[in-house]
Motif scaffolding. Sequence first.
Motif, PDB file in Angstrom:
ATOM      1  N   LEU A 144       0.819  -1.199   0.000  1.00 17.13           N
ATOM      2  CA  LEU A 144       0.000   0.000   0.000  1.00 17.13           C
ATOM      3  C   LEU A 144       0.857   1.254   0.000  1.00 17.13           C
ATOM      4  O   LEU A 144       1.920   1.285   0.623  1.00 17.13           O
ATOM      5  CB  LEU A 144      -0.945  -0.009   1.213  1.00 17.13           C
ATOM      6  CG  LEU A 144      -2.384   0.285   0.777  1.00 17.13           C
ATOM      7  CD1 LEU A 144      -2.902  -0.803  -0.141  1.00 17.13           C
ATOM      8  CD2 LEU A 144      -3.282   0.440   1.956  1.00 17.13           C
ATOM      9  N   ASP A 161      -3.396   9.779   6.395  1.00 19.08           N
ATOM     10  CA  ASP A 161      -3.990   8.603   7.017  1.00 19.08           C
ATOM     11  C   ASP A 161      -3.125   8.123   8.194  1.00 19.08           C
ATOM     12  O   ASP A 161      -3.631   7.777   9.264  1.00 19.08           O
ATOM     13  CB  ASP A 161      -4.110   7.534   5.933  1.00 19.08           C
ATOM     14  CG  ASP A 161      -4.695   6.241   6.440  1.00 19.08           C
ATOM     15  OD1 ASP A 161      -5.591   6.314   7.283  1.00 19.08           O
ATOM     16  OD2 ASP A 161      -4.260   5.179   5.987  1.00 19.08           O
ATOM     17  N   ALA A 195      -5.230   2.482   6.655  1.00 18.16           N
ATOM     18  CA  ALA A 195      -5.060   1.701   5.420  1.00 18.16           C
ATOM     19  C   ALA A 195      -3.999   0.617   5.596  1.00 18.16           C
ATOM     20  O   ALA A 195      -4.204  -0.544   5.250  1.00 18.16           O
ATOM     21  CB  ALA A 195      -4.697   2.624   4.264  1.00 18.16           C
ATOM     22  N   SER A 235      -4.240  -3.897   5.522  1.00 16.75           N
ATOM     23  CA  SER A 235      -3.877  -4.379   4.195  1.00 16.75           C
ATOM     24  C   SER A 235      -2.708  -5.363   4.195  1.00 16.75           C
ATOM     25  O   SER A 235      -2.216  -5.731   3.134  1.00 16.75           O
ATOM     26  CB  SER A 235      -3.543  -3.192   3.289  1.00 16.75           C
ATOM     27  OG  SER A 235      -2.487  -2.465   3.858  1.00 16.75           O
TER      28      SER A 235
END
Length: 353
Positions: A124, A130, A157, A161
């Motif tokens: 990612l 974030d 995130a 992930s």
Amino acid sequence: MAYQRVWFRPRILRDVSTVDWSTTILGQKSSLPVYISATALGKLGHPEGELTLTRAAAKTGVIQMIATLASCAFDDILDAAAPGQTFFLQLYVNRDREITRKYVQHAEARGVKGLFITVDAPQLGRREKDMRMKVVDEDAGAEVQKGHEVKKDQGVARAISSFIDPSLSWKDIPWFRSITKMPIILKGIGSAEDAVLAYEAGVQGIVLSNHGGRQLDTARSGIEVLVEVVSALRLRGYWPDPRFEIYVDGGVRRASDVLKAIALGATAVGVGRPFLYAFCAYGQEGVEKAIQIFRDEFEMNMRLLGAKAIKDIVPEMVDAKSLSSHFVMTPQDNLFQNTYQPLQLAKFQESKL
Ligand SMILES: Cc1cc2nc3c(=O)[nH]c(=O)nc-3n(C[C@H](O)[C@H](O)[C@H](O)COP(=O)(O)O)c2cc1C
């Protein structure tokens, strides 16, 4: 911004009293040449999360792509669907292929009509805003990650992930073919070379995308890649081919943007943030309103362009010569400038001394 470097070449006197912008995407009816692209973690923005999109999509005849990392459970989304409503599934491939196999086959059994495998995210991207937010709301996390230990100090995130398999390669495509009859589309193609490989791998389509600018910094946007992709496919006799569709996403904000992508060879475009912002602010109604704005714009722009139906939108209707030049004068993109929030600098606590 790239859309501002494509100019229209409109045609006139074509009796545009009625215009029709409906189309089919992967053989599925769609009231617009636009689908709702996957954006993870909908509950971070609205308590009902992705269900707001599902209900609005049902009312307006638009196709929703469900994210692997949706906050709402996959089955809850399908249970909220109207009869006959069409969905696509966005897939992040798990290191444990058995989990992926079950997930894909379950989606197919529930009637999902297309498998969009995200191929531009072996890791990612570094999303600094974030990362500063940290994970606070457990309920807004992804349903697929419930019950799994996640690392919470790198932003939401990253936290959800870690299961994504960075070893994914072209060699895996036959395996996907063996586990599902759904059309397979690769989401996140950024070059003509990979578009050609995708065609040769026998998939049913590709999404030209830089993941909304959230992965490889300065990777070109989908519309910028489209022209070279179409000419590379054409050169090899692969294009046009009704068994292979090209989609574009990233930065689509107006129906005029969509018409430009279609003129250059796209079947439809994916829209992420505009629908995300719409439901975060106004829930289902906001998404319906966003779709209504697209509709109004399609009606006007197709009339002004001289296209009665989607099939009438041809390459000669655009001048895309400046598309590959990154140094041309373009109009200010006020929409972007008014919505983009720069990264806030950290504020120091006031000293109590
Ligand atoms: C908040 C957010 C979350 C996203 N989550 C995913 C995701 O989980 N999987 C994926 O393939 N793409 C994801 N995307 C990318 C979108 O599917 C799409 O490629 C991109 O947003 C299109 O650009 P646009 O937002 O300018 O329309 C996400 C984008 C945003 C803005």
